[in-house]
Write an enzyme that holds these catalytic residues in place. Sequence first.
Site, PDB file in Angstrom:
ATOM      1  N   LEU A   1      12.558  -0.065  45.990  1.00  0.00           N
ATOM      2  CA  LEU A   1      12.151  -1.476  46.072  1.00  0.00           C
ATOM      3  C   LEU A   1      11.214  -1.626  47.264  1.00  0.00           C
ATOM      4  O   LEU A   1      11.506  -1.120  48.351  1.00  0.00           O
ATOM      5  CB  LEU A   1      13.381  -2.372  46.270  1.00  0.00           C
ATOM      6  CG  LEU A   1      13.121  -3.842  46.619  1.00  0.00           C
ATOM      7  CD1 LEU A   1      12.459  -4.579  45.449  1.00  0.00           C
ATOM      8  CD2 LEU A   1      14.418  -4.558  46.986  1.00  0.00           C
TER       9      LEU A   1
ATOM     10  N   HIS B   1      18.449 -21.256  59.700  1.00  0.00           N
ATOM     11  CA  HIS B   1      17.640 -20.028  59.612  1.00  0.00           C
ATOM     12  C   HIS B   1      18.532 -18.785  59.652  1.00  0.00           C
ATOM     13  O   HIS B   1      18.259 -17.807  58.964  1.00  0.00           O
ATOM     14  CB  HIS B   1      16.610 -19.988  60.742  1.00  0.00           C
ATOM     15  CG  HIS B   1      15.608 -21.107  60.657  1.00  0.00           C
ATOM     16  ND1 HIS B   1      15.007 -21.479  59.475  1.00  0.00           N
ATOM     17  CD2 HIS B   1      15.119 -21.957  61.606  1.00  0.00           C
ATOM     18  CE1 HIS B   1      14.181 -22.491  59.703  1.00  0.00           C
ATOM     19  NE2 HIS B   1      14.234 -22.806  60.984  1.00  0.00           N
TER      20      HIS B   1
ATOM     21  N   ASP C   1      12.723 -21.866  51.042  1.00  0.00           N
ATOM     22  CA  ASP C   1      12.633 -23.172  51.707  1.00  0.00           C
ATOM     23  C   ASP C   1      13.977 -23.900  51.673  1.00  0.00           C
ATOM     24  O   ASP C   1      14.742 -23.761  50.725  1.00  0.00           O
ATOM     25  CB  ASP C   1      11.546 -24.017  51.032  1.00  0.00           C
ATOM     26  CG  ASP C   1      11.121 -25.190  51.901  1.00  0.00           C
ATOM     27  OD1 ASP C   1      11.279 -25.114  53.142  1.00  0.00           O
ATOM     28  OD2 ASP C   1      10.632 -26.192  51.341  1.00  0.00           O
TER      29      ASP C   1
HETATM   30  C1  IPE Z   1       6.889 -22.918  53.320  1.00  0.00           C
HETATM   31  O1  IPE Z   1       7.818 -23.873  53.668  1.00  0.00           O
HETATM   32  C2  IPE Z   1       6.947 -21.775  54.287  1.00  0.00           C
HETATM   33  C3  IPE Z   1       8.158 -20.971  54.226  1.00  0.00           C
HETATM   34  C4  IPE Z   1       9.177 -21.140  53.410  1.00  0.00           C
HETATM   35  C5  IPE Z   1       8.205 -19.885  55.154  1.00  0.00           C
HETATM   36  P1  IPE Z   1       7.418 -25.134  54.558  1.00  0.00           P
HETATM   37  O2  IPE Z   1       8.677 -25.898  54.761  1.00  0.00           O
HETATM   38  O3  IPE Z   1       6.692 -24.706  55.773  1.00  0.00           O
HETATM   39  O4  IPE Z   1       6.401 -25.890  53.599  1.00  0.00           O
HETATM   40  P2  IPE Z   1       5.983 -27.419  53.525  1.00  0.00           P
HETATM   41  O5  IPE Z   1       5.630 -27.864  54.919  1.00  0.00           O
HETATM   42  O6  IPE Z   1       7.166 -28.173  53.012  1.00  0.00           O
HETATM   43  O7  IPE Z   1       4.842 -27.442  52.572  1.00  0.00           O
HETATM   44  C1  IPE Z   2      12.193 -22.547  55.375  1.00  0.00           C
HETATM   45  O1  IPE Z   2      13.068 -23.571  55.678  1.00  0.00           O
HETATM   46  C2  IPE Z   2      12.058 -21.557  56.497  1.00  0.00           C
HETATM   47  C3  IPE Z   2      10.822 -21.688  57.263  1.00  0.00           C
HETATM   48  C4  IPE Z   2       9.816 -22.440  56.942  1.00  0.00           C
HETATM   49  C5  IPE Z   2      10.706 -20.903  58.474  1.00  0.00           C
HETATM   50  P1  IPE Z   2      12.591 -24.874  56.459  1.00  0.00           P
HETATM   51  O2  IPE Z   2      12.779 -24.652  57.908  1.00  0.00           O
HETATM   52  O3  IPE Z   2      11.224 -25.272  56.038  1.00  0.00           O
HETATM   53  O4  IPE Z   2      13.664 -25.913  55.918  1.00  0.00           O
HETATM   54  P2  IPE Z   2      13.412 -27.415  55.499  1.00  0.00           P
HETATM   55  O5  IPE Z   2      12.316 -27.417  54.486  1.00  0.00           O
HETATM   56  O6  IPE Z   2      13.048 -28.141  56.745  1.00  0.00           O
HETATM   57  O7  IPE Z   2      14.722 -27.847  54.925  1.00  0.00           O
HETATM   58 MG    MG Z   3      10.533 -26.448  54.524  1.00  0.00          MG
END
Ligand code: IPE
Ligand code: IPE
Ligand code: MG
Length: 208
Positions: A124, A30, A13
């Site tokens: 792995l 990303h 995240d």
């Molecule tokens: C969880 O992150 C999903 C991934 C890292 C793929 P999100 O950014 O979607 O989660 P919330 O919305 O903060 O709970």
């Molecule tokens: C995690 O990073 C990746 C996905 C959920 C696809 P985010 O896109 O949720 O990044 P933040 O949480 O907005 O910084």
């Molecule tokens: Mg996120």
Amino acid sequence: MTGQSLHVAIIMDGNGRWAQARRRPRTDGHRAGARAVRRTVEAALREGVSTLTLYAFSSDNWKRPAAETGALMTLFGAFLRKERERCGREGIRISVIGRRDRLPAPLVAEIETTEAATAGAGRLHLRIAVDYSARHSIQSGQVGPDVDLLIRTGGDQRLSDFLLWECAYAELMFIPAWWPDFTAGELHTALQEFNHRQRRFGGLAPAA
Ligand code: IPE
Ligand code: IPE
Ligand code: MG
């Protein structure tokens, strides 16, 4: 590192915030996140992790704008195309968990090709969760191996519907770094801390 089978799962995240801090589009975050995946897989190999499950896209992430979800699907396909040969060579078996019925057909084809190309690898097991929902997996009777260590980057302390069943006795670690900044050193530190934690699984600590 432990000589035993070790299942590490990571909620990757913070890509969006990493990009925002640089005044760049979220999709740049990303892309940087995909580079962090490559680094982390290499580090996990060196650390002797046997299974690494990465949360790449949750079923709830479909709530995001189509431009972002589309870019992510394109990125997953490109990642698989780019990595499958090297992974096979390095002994990394790739599986994708989650629903496939809502993924673009070209991505499903990349997933199938990648899984077939790496099926024989045994050093792995890299499992990538795409359109994944733990609740949905449990309801459909698809649960995997228990998680030993769950890491979430990005500073939030929640599971966001990831591996709810498999994390019944997982050690949880929440790391402030945004995912694109996650390093091999951080994985090493997390594994060191994991090795110092005492897991009791409901029993008693062994007598001294
Ligand atoms: C969880 O992150 C999903 C991934 C890292 C793929 P999100 O950014 O979607 O989660 P919330 O919305 O903060 O709970
Ligand atoms: C995690 O990073 C990746 C996905 C959920 C696809 P985010 O896109 O949720 O990044 P933040 O949480 O907005 O910084
Ligand atoms: Mg996120």
